[in-house]
Design a protein around this motif. Structure first.
Motif, short mmCIF file in Angstrom:
data_model
loop_
_atom_site.label_atom_id
_atom_site.label_comp_id
_atom_site.label_asym_id
_atom_site.label_seq_id
_atom_site.Cartn_x
_atom_site.Cartn_y
_atom_site.Cartn_z
N ALA A 1 0.83 -1.21 0.00
CA ALA A 1 0.00 0.00 0.00
C ALA A 1 0.87 1.26 0.00
CB ALA A 1 -0.92 -0.02 1.22
N ARG A 2 1.93 1.27 0.79
CA ARG A 2 2.80 2.45 0.86
C ARG A 2 3.57 2.65 -0.45
NH1 ARG A 2 3.85 0.25 5.87
NH2 ARG A 2 5.94 -0.43 5.27
N MET A 3 3.96 1.55 -1.07
CA MET A 3 4.72 1.66 -2.32
C MET A 3 3.81 1.88 -3.52
SD MET A 3 7.78 -1.14 -1.91
CE MET A 3 8.63 -0.47 -3.35
N GLY A 4 2.52 1.54 -3.37
CA GLY A 4 1.58 1.73 -4.47
C GLY A 4 1.77 0.74 -5.60
N VAL A 5 2.32 -0.41 -5.30
CA VAL A 5 2.53 -1.43 -6.34
C VAL A 5 2.43 -2.81 -5.70
CG1 VAL A 5 5.04 -1.45 -5.99
CG2 VAL A 5 4.10 -2.21 -8.18
N ARG A 6 1.92 -3.75 -6.46
CA ARG A 6 1.80 -5.12 -5.95
C ARG A 6 3.14 -5.83 -6.09
NH1 ARG A 6 -3.53 -7.94 -5.96
NH2 ARG A 6 -3.17 -9.74 -4.62
N LEU A 7 3.59 -6.44 -5.01
CA LEU A 7 4.89 -7.11 -4.99
C LEU A 7 4.78 -8.62 -5.07
CD1 LEU A 7 6.59 -5.00 -2.17
CD2 LEU A 7 6.84 -4.73 -4.64
N LEU A 8 3.66 -9.17 -4.62
CA LEU A 8 3.48 -10.62 -4.59
C LEU A 8 2.19 -11.01 -5.28
CD1 LEU A 8 4.46 -11.27 -0.86
CD2 LEU A 8 5.81 -11.93 -2.88
N SER A 9 2.28 -12.09 -6.04
CA SER A 9 1.10 -12.68 -6.67
C SER A 9 0.69 -13.87 -5.83
CB SER A 9 1.43 -13.11 -8.10
OG SER A 9 0.32 -13.76 -8.68
N ARG A 10 -0.51 -13.82 -5.27
CA ARG A 10 -0.97 -14.85 -4.35
C ARG A 10 -2.04 -15.71 -4.98
NH1 ARG A 10 -0.40 -9.89 -2.22
NH2 ARG A 10 0.64 -9.54 -0.21
N THR A 11 -1.91 -17.03 -4.83
CA THR A 11 -2.98 -17.96 -5.19
C THR A 11 -3.25 -18.82 -3.96
OG1 THR A 11 -1.52 -19.75 -5.96
CG2 THR A 11 -2.07 -18.03 -7.55
N THR A 12 -4.21 -19.72 -4.08
CA THR A 12 -4.52 -20.57 -2.94
C THR A 12 -3.41 -21.56 -2.64
OG1 THR A 12 -5.67 -22.10 -4.44
CG2 THR A 12 -7.01 -20.44 -3.30
N ARG A 13 -2.52 -21.80 -3.61
CA ARG A 13 -1.48 -22.80 -3.42
C ARG A 13 -0.06 -22.25 -3.41
NH1 ARG A 13 -3.20 -28.13 -7.01
NH2 ARG A 13 -5.18 -28.58 -5.92
N SER A 14 0.13 -21.03 -3.91
CA SER A 14 1.51 -20.55 -4.01
C SER A 14 1.57 -19.03 -3.89
CB SER A 14 2.13 -20.98 -5.35
OG SER A 14 1.45 -20.36 -6.43
N VAL A 15 2.79 -18.57 -3.65
CA VAL A 15 3.08 -17.14 -3.60
C VAL A 15 4.33 -16.90 -4.44
CG1 VAL A 15 3.65 -15.17 -2.16
CG2 VAL A 15 2.15 -16.94 -1.27
N ALA A 16 4.29 -15.93 -5.33
CA ALA A 16 5.44 -15.64 -6.18
C ALA A 16 5.54 -14.14 -6.39
CB ALA A 16 5.32 -16.34 -7.53
N PRO A 17 6.75 -13.61 -6.52
CA PRO A 17 6.89 -12.16 -6.74
C PRO A 17 6.36 -11.74 -8.11
CG PRO A 17 9.03 -13.26 -6.82
CD PRO A 17 8.05 -14.30 -6.40
N THR A 18 5.75 -10.58 -8.17
CA THR A 18 5.36 -9.99 -9.45
C THR A 18 6.63 -9.46 -10.13
OG1 THR A 18 5.05 -7.83 -8.43
CG2 THR A 18 3.13 -9.32 -8.47
N ALA A 19 6.47 -8.85 -11.30
CA ALA A 19 7.63 -8.28 -11.98
C ALA A 19 8.29 -7.22 -11.12
CB ALA A 19 7.19 -7.69 -13.33
N ALA A 20 7.46 -6.38 -10.47
CA ALA A 20 8.01 -5.36 -9.57
C ALA A 20 8.67 -6.01 -8.37
CB ALA A 20 6.90 -4.42 -9.12
N GLY A 21 8.04 -7.05 -7.83
CA GLY A 21 8.61 -7.75 -6.69
C GLY A 21 9.91 -8.43 -7.03
N GLU A 22 9.99 -9.02 -8.23
CA GLU A 22 11.22 -9.68 -8.66
C GLU A 22 12.36 -8.67 -8.78
OE1 GLU A 22 13.40 -12.89 -9.27
OE2 GLU A 22 11.22 -13.06 -9.13
N ARG A 23 12.06 -7.49 -9.30
CA ARG A 23 13.08 -6.44 -9.41
C ARG A 23 13.57 -6.03 -8.03
NH1 ARG A 23 12.42 -0.46 -12.29
NH2 ARG A 23 14.46 0.33 -11.64
N LEU A 24 12.62 -5.85 -7.12
CA LEU A 24 12.98 -5.46 -5.75
C LEU A 24 13.83 -6.54 -5.07
CD1 LEU A 24 12.39 -3.08 -3.81
CD2 LEU A 24 10.52 -4.46 -2.87
#
Length: 302
Positions: free
Chosen positions: A44-67
């Motif tokens: 929320a503070r960064m204004g960008v989604r960092l993680l892609s969440r599903t019921t079975r897994s969590v993975a960084p988004t493109a922005a999260g991967e860069r970070l």
């Protein structure tokens, strides 16, 4: 960036590396709900989604991967520098994480470390049983243990044991019911106790050697384990043929609980070594552990 983001970034890195809120929460010592709340606040503070969440897994988004790729190494450098400053104290201190097989732990690591640790109460050790040839840098281990021929060239290796011979063994009862193999190919017709290798996803192929002749036999059998001692115990109980370190099997052979099979094909491997990255900050605590494990009178250059 707000100061509280540093702690939240560490939480994000833990989740991204573990690929799981549950494992990351256990690693950080917080509840899963608290960790999830922290990550939502950071996003929320960064204004960008960092993680892609599903019921079975969590993975960084493109922005999260860069970070993850840019920030995680820098935070680790800061952590190493802070540890180096702490190491200027009079007494060595810190946690040393080690990955090794149960055989190496029980036969070499613990007998030596147990004698040293009482003298260094501020040193903590965490030892993880692993047959998967883990990437110690990616998995944040300080030391790994492997046979000498398995250590990567960019690592510093220290011999901790002599060359090791592996043996094929079976119980007298098994050999009585199933005539012993005369040559390696005969193993394909026997009930062999197999070893599961987690990183390769398959069963370990027995590496046999007679003189200059080497052969790999992809054995099969009724029982599969992921540990040496379990294979040994199964062989003692008559479950089949096992391929284990000879020094582990020898007392049982001497007592009549096991017999050697295909003894002229037993291979010898370069002795066990501990290894660690050449670029890693060499703390006083790590130095204490390395010296405790170092094999006396190691060959020159090791």
């Amino acid at each position: 960036m707000l100061r509280e983001n540093v702690t939240d970034l560490l939480a994000f890195i833990a989740v991204a590396q573990e690929g799981s809120f549950t494992r990351a929460a256990a690693k950080l010592g917080v509840t899963q709900s608290a960790l999830s709340h922290t990550l939502r606040g950071l996003e929320a503070r960064m204004g960008v989604r960092l993680l892609s969440r599903t019921t079975r897994s969590v993975a960084p988004t493109a922005a999260g991967e860069r970070l993850l790729k840019t920030v995680a190494p820098r935070l680790e450098e800061i952590e190493n520098e802070l540890a180096a400053v702490v190491e200027t104290r009079e007494k060595p201190a810190g946690t040393i994480r080690i990955t090794a097989t149960d055989y190496a732990i029980d036969s070499i690591l613990w007998p030596r470390l147990s004698k040293v640790l009482p003298d260094y109460p501020d040193i903590k050790i965490e030892i993880v049983v692993d047959y998967g040839l883990s990437d110690i840098v990616a998995d944040r281990f300080d030391i790994g243990v492997r046979w000498g021929n398995q250590v990567a060239k960019d690592m510093i290796a220290v011999r901790i044991g002599p060359d090791a011979r592996l043996a094929i063994v079976a119980s007298p009862a098994y050999v009585k019911m199933h005539p012993a193999p005369r040559q390696p190919k005969d193993l394909l017709h026997h009930n062999c106790i197999t070893l599961r290798l987690p990183t390769r996803g398959g069963l370990y192929a027995w590496e046999l050697r007679k003189g200059k002749k080497e052969i790999q036999v992809r054995v099969d059998g009724q029982c599969t384990f992921n540990g040496t001692y379990q294979m040994l115990n199964a062989a003692i109980d008559g479950a089949g043929l096992a391929f284990v370190p000879e020094d582990l099997a020898q007392p049982h052979v001497a007592a009549g609980r096991l017999v050697y099979v295909l003894e002229d094909w037993f291979p010898t491997f370069p002795g066990p070594h501990i290894f660690y990255p050449a670029r890693r900050e060499f703390s006083r605590a790590l130095a204490v552990v390395v010296e405790a494990l170092r094999m006396d009178a190691s060959p020159a250059g090791e």
